[in-house]
Design an enzyme around this catalytic site. Structure first.
Site, PDB file in Angstrom:
ATOM      1  CB  THR A 117      -3.409  -1.463   0.237  1.00  0.00           C
ATOM      2  OG1 THR A 117      -4.497  -1.961   0.519  1.00  0.00           O
ATOM      3  CG2 THR A 117      -3.494  -0.003   0.217  1.00  0.00           C
ATOM      4  CE1 TYR A 141      -2.593   0.202   4.933  1.00  0.00           C
ATOM      5  CE2 TYR A 141      -4.841  -1.190   4.017  1.00  0.00           C
ATOM      6  CZ  TYR A 141      -3.228  -0.908   4.117  1.00  0.00           C
ATOM      7  OH  TYR A 141      -2.596  -1.821   3.521  1.00  0.00           O
TER       8      TYR A 141
END
Length: 329
Positions: A117, A141
């Site tokens: 990501t 995250y």
């Protein structure tokens, strides 16, 4: 031989499965269906319902289906949720990925593609970012994904495993043929939320933060069509199979759009107006992040087919229109 796709019943993973099937590959999906849907898995593709952290199940699946490559999509992906539940994210995204990698190494799997990501970059000092931009995640995250990147890099040095790490920017849209799309009713993806609002399935929508240091005060992001992203995975798999070196690549178009830009595009494409509520920033949201996308084009010969925000929105709207149940606002 067979490609194991973890999270293959989910949004991005299901598009990868479709592309693999389209070109005649054997595929098996491993998904616990916590956010994915069995109906997203094409007919004829085996679906193993279970957890990627279950090493016995992974080993059995690899052996039974003669798996020789893994595309790892399974993850929790909501930034604010990760801030509220960091240990849950480290368990699911990092610890269970470690178990999956161990099972792959034990089985002699050579090729491993990892869904990472742009959140690993955090709030970059300059935009656009490149693969050489130092990672500095600001959310659990992003940290959980970066830790898995490190595990793959270290494991590759010590074993015969080879990897392609693909850092996604904001994924949106749906299969142009209408076979797959973002189906989670309460998903937090901006374009999906805006499409739901345009279709009357939400009582308007919220914009989180209008005081960022950007031209209009809302977050700036690089949006990529999910089908172009799936194509990047196929090219990365081919690269590894042909003996290519390990890869770390950004998947992006190199174009930034603000949240308010996206909202206005959805209104224009849909022909519908809807309420937009402006609220405070969410924890963990960077102000702006855009990538050049140059390295993936140069290294893999990747050429996007849907590099247009209006087209992305049209495909997302078309998919959302097919879904029967209204979302909860």
């Amino acid at each position: 031989m067979t490609v194991l796709v973890t999270g293959g019943a989910g949004y991005i993973g299901s598009h990868m499965v479709l592309d693999l099937v389209d070109r005649g590959e054997d595929v098996v999906v491993l998904d616990n269906l916590s956010t994915g849907f069995a109906a997203a898995v094409p007919d004829g593709v085996p679906l193993v319902k279970g957890d990627m952290g279950d090493m016995a199940l992974v080993r059995e699946t690899i052996a039974r289906h003669r798996v020789d490559a893994i595309a790892h999509f399974a993850a929790r992906i909501v930034v604010p949720e990760s801030v509220a539940d960091p240990l849950g994210y480290y368990l699911n995204n990092t610890s269970k990925s470690r178990s999956l990698i161990q099972a792959a190494v034990d089985a002699g799997i050579r090729d491993f593609i990892f869904s990472s990501t742009a959140a690993v970059y955090g709030n970059p000092a300059t935009n656009p970012v490149t693969e050489e931009t130092p990672p500095n995640p600001v959310s659990p995250y992003g940290r959980s994904k970066l830790m898995t990147e490190w595990m793959l890099e270290d494991t590759a040095r010590a074993t015969g495993l080879r990897y392609a790490i693909l850092r996604y920017f904001n994924v949106a849209g749906a299969d142009p043929r209408g076979r797959a799309g973002q189906s989670t009713p309460q998903a937090t993806h901006l374009i999906k939320v805006a499409c739901q609002a345009a279709l009357g399935r939400r009582d308007g929508m919220d914009v989180f933060g209008t005081d960022f240091p950007t031209p209009d005060g809302s977050c700036l992001r690089d949006y990529i069509h999910v089908s172009d992203l799936a194509r990047a995975h196929l090219l990365a798999l081919d690269h590894l199979r042909e003996g290519g070196e390990n890869l770390l690549l950004n998947c992006a178009y190199g174009k930034g759009y603000s949240v308010l830009d996206v909202v206005e595009t959805v209104k224009r494409v849909s022909g519908k107006d809807f309420q937009v509520r402006r609220g405070p920033r969410r924890a963990g949201d960077p102000a702006a992040i855009v990538a050049t996308g140059e390295k993936i084009r140069r290294t893999l010969g990747w050429r996007p087919a849907h590099e247009n925000l209006e087209e992305i929105v049209r495909h997302a709207l078309a998919w959302e229109s097919r879904l029967g149940e209204p979302a909860v606002a």
